[in-house]
Design an enzyme around this catalytic site. Structure first.
Site, PDB file in Angstrom:
ATOM      1  CB  CYS A  51     -10.583   3.352   1.541  1.00  0.00           C
ATOM      2  SG  CYS A  51      -9.264   3.910   0.538  1.00  0.00           S
ATOM      3  CB  CYS A  54     -12.131   6.304  -0.172  1.00  0.00           C
ATOM      4  SG  CYS A  54     -11.484   4.885  -0.983  1.00  0.00           S
ATOM      5  CB  CYS A 385       3.129  -5.729   4.325  1.00  0.00           C
ATOM      6  SG  CYS A 385       1.087  -5.762   4.183  1.00  0.00           S
ATOM      7  CB  CYS A 388       1.145  -8.931   5.604  1.00  0.00           C
ATOM      8  SG  CYS A 388       0.912  -8.376   4.070  1.00  0.00           S
TER       9      CYS A 388
END
Length: 492
Positions: A51, A54, A385, A388
């Site tokens: 991430c 993160c 997205c 996606c």
């Protein structure tokens, strides 16, 4: 950073801990439970190594942990790719998630700036007294200094104090709390003893004091405070939308396109806002600035306009014309409260035929997904997205793999063009609706590879899976999974 004596003892003698780095300890379920029990104040970062957000947070979090150690405040982290069950237990939906615990209980989820100074300030605040003693002489100053709602409780009983303090611990980031044992002061404010009074700055209210008359239990008191903090008739924007959403009350949205129109509509809706304040809230929305929200609310772009939205189910009840008269609005709102209105559901056309990958729309969602003879895997996606789009070839291959299994359906739905009752906080969201338990869908949190998705279906399947022989498919590029807020919040 030197690890505190308490943490060092746990690291040495407990199998629940192991060190992720020299800075921030990484914990598993056993270790986290021990820390929650032992530490007075604790922040836990739930994250995934891949991430990007993160990674950006890591140095800020580490430096905050270093500074807060001398205050006796611990900052630790949980790797959700290794501790999936633990992260599911805490309903982690995006990364990073920062949960705060105090005296053995989770009291909040940090949503402020992910910077060293903000983290330190927030955590040090958790050590301050939650409930301030107050008297007749200090009440006025306490209320005046409050940015938002000021809550004052009156009691002598220790059990009542514990209940009130429990609520205050959870809500102190948003409101200020005080307490007094002065019966005469309570009486002068129109309160019973024991009792609670919330002081509001909402001009639409008849009084600046809202008196609580319910049971003395945490849930009821918290509901009263939450609802009392929401203005009866306010402006809807990025700052206020979260409050309305958290209240759980339906929201009547009034679209206006001029100051004159807003002033006229205020006179129409203010009496309704007062009459139905325990049932729903009302808010103005600038149609010139936020007109795109109308589409999400199934409202035609003609102003003024009005719609009632259930922010839990996201069902929408648009008023069909621009004639927002007092008479028309009184009837429309009354019919909604009495359950006489039908929601307007936005749906794409039902496909005339289906391939291996079943295309869902609002009008066929329940027929397919809630079929109790089928296990159904659903991808909720948005056309824009990127993640996606990266997933698409793998997901199509997954559907082909299960095409011979009559008990399993692999499906997708454009969540931006179809009204759905499922709560979506990011794209793509993948959920498994078991044949024998449609009420509790299982959210997929793993890597978006064919092998992992297939294993997820097999693990949760209600029936013995029947699959075609698999061909290898390269894994999509798993960059940072960016959680997106719901469409309306994005527009605001």
């Amino acid at each position: 950073m030197k690890i505190s004596n308490l943490l060092a003892a746990f690291l040495a003698f407990s199998g629940g801990f192991f060190c992720a780095s020299a800075e921030v300890p990484k914990v598993n379920k056993e270790g986290l439970n021990e820390l929650i029990t032992a530490d007075k104040v604790l922040m836990v970062k739930f994250y995934a190594p891949w991430c990007g957000h993160c990674k950006a947070l890591a140095p800020e979090y580490e430096s905050a942990a270093d500074e807060l150690e001398k205050d006796g405040i611990s900052l630790v982290e949980v790797d959700c790719t290794e501790e999936g069950d633990l992260c599911s237990e805490y309903s982690i939906r995006g990364y990073p998630t920062l949960n705060v615990f105090k005296n053995g209980k989770q009291i909040s989820q940090y949503s402020g700036p992910r910077k060293h100074d903000a983290l330190v300030k927030y955590m040090r605040k958790q050590l301050l007294p939650t409930v301030k003693p107050i008297s007749k002489d200090t009440l006025e100053n306490f209320v005046e200094k409050a940015d938002d709602l000021a809550v004052v409780a009156f009691f002598k009983d220790q059990k009542l104090n514990d209940t009130y303090t429990e609520v205050a611990e959870v809500m102190k980031d948003d409101f200020v709390f005080a307490a007094s044992d002065d019966k005469e002061l309570a009486k002068s404010l129109g309160s019973n003893f024991p009792g609670i009074v919330a002081f509001t700055k909402d001009a639409a209210q008849d009084s600046d004091k809202l008196v609580y008359t319910g049971d003395w239990d945490p849930a009821s008191i918290a509901d009263f405070i939450g609802v009392s903090s929401i203005p009866l008739l306010d402006e809807l924007n990025q700052m206020t939308f979260g409050k309305y959403q958290q209240s759980g009350l339906p929201l009547g949205i009034i679209f206006y396109n001029s100051t004159e129109s807003r002033d006229e509509l205020y006179d129409v809706f203010q009496p309704l806002a007062k009459k139905y304040q325990d049932t729903l809230r009302f808010a103005f929305l600038d149609a010139v600035r936020y007109g795109a929200v109308a589409k999400q609310m199934n409202v035609e772009s003609d102003w003024p306009a009005f719609v009632i939205a259930n922010l839990k189910s996201m069902l929408k009840y648009p008023f069909p014309t621009t004639e927002l008269t007092a008479k028309a609005m009184t009837k429309f709102v009354g019919d909604f409260v009495d359950g006489k209105l039908q929601p307007k559901i936005k749906s794409q056309p039902i496909p005339e035929s289906q391939e291996d990958l079943v295309v869902l729309v609002a009008d066929n969602f329940d027929d397919i997904v809630m079929d109790e003879t089928k296990d159904v895997l659903v991808e909720f996606y948005a056309p824009w997205c990127g993640h996606c789009k990266n997933l698409a070839p793998t997901y199509e291959k997954l559907a082909e793999e299960y095409s011979d299994d009559s008990n399993v359906v692999v499906a997708k739905i454009d969540a931006t063009e179809n009204d759905i009752s499922v709560s979506i906080s990011g794209f793509p969201t993948i959920m498994f609706f078991k044949a024998n338990d449609k009420v509790n869908p299982v959210r997929y949190e793993g890597d978006r590879t064919l092998e992992d998705l297939s294993a997820f279906i097999d693990k949760h399947a209600s029936f013995e899976p029947i699959k075609k022989e698999k061909e290898s498919v390269p894994a999509p590029d798993l960059e940072d999974q960016v959680a997106v807020e719901d469409e309306m919040a994005d527009e605001l």
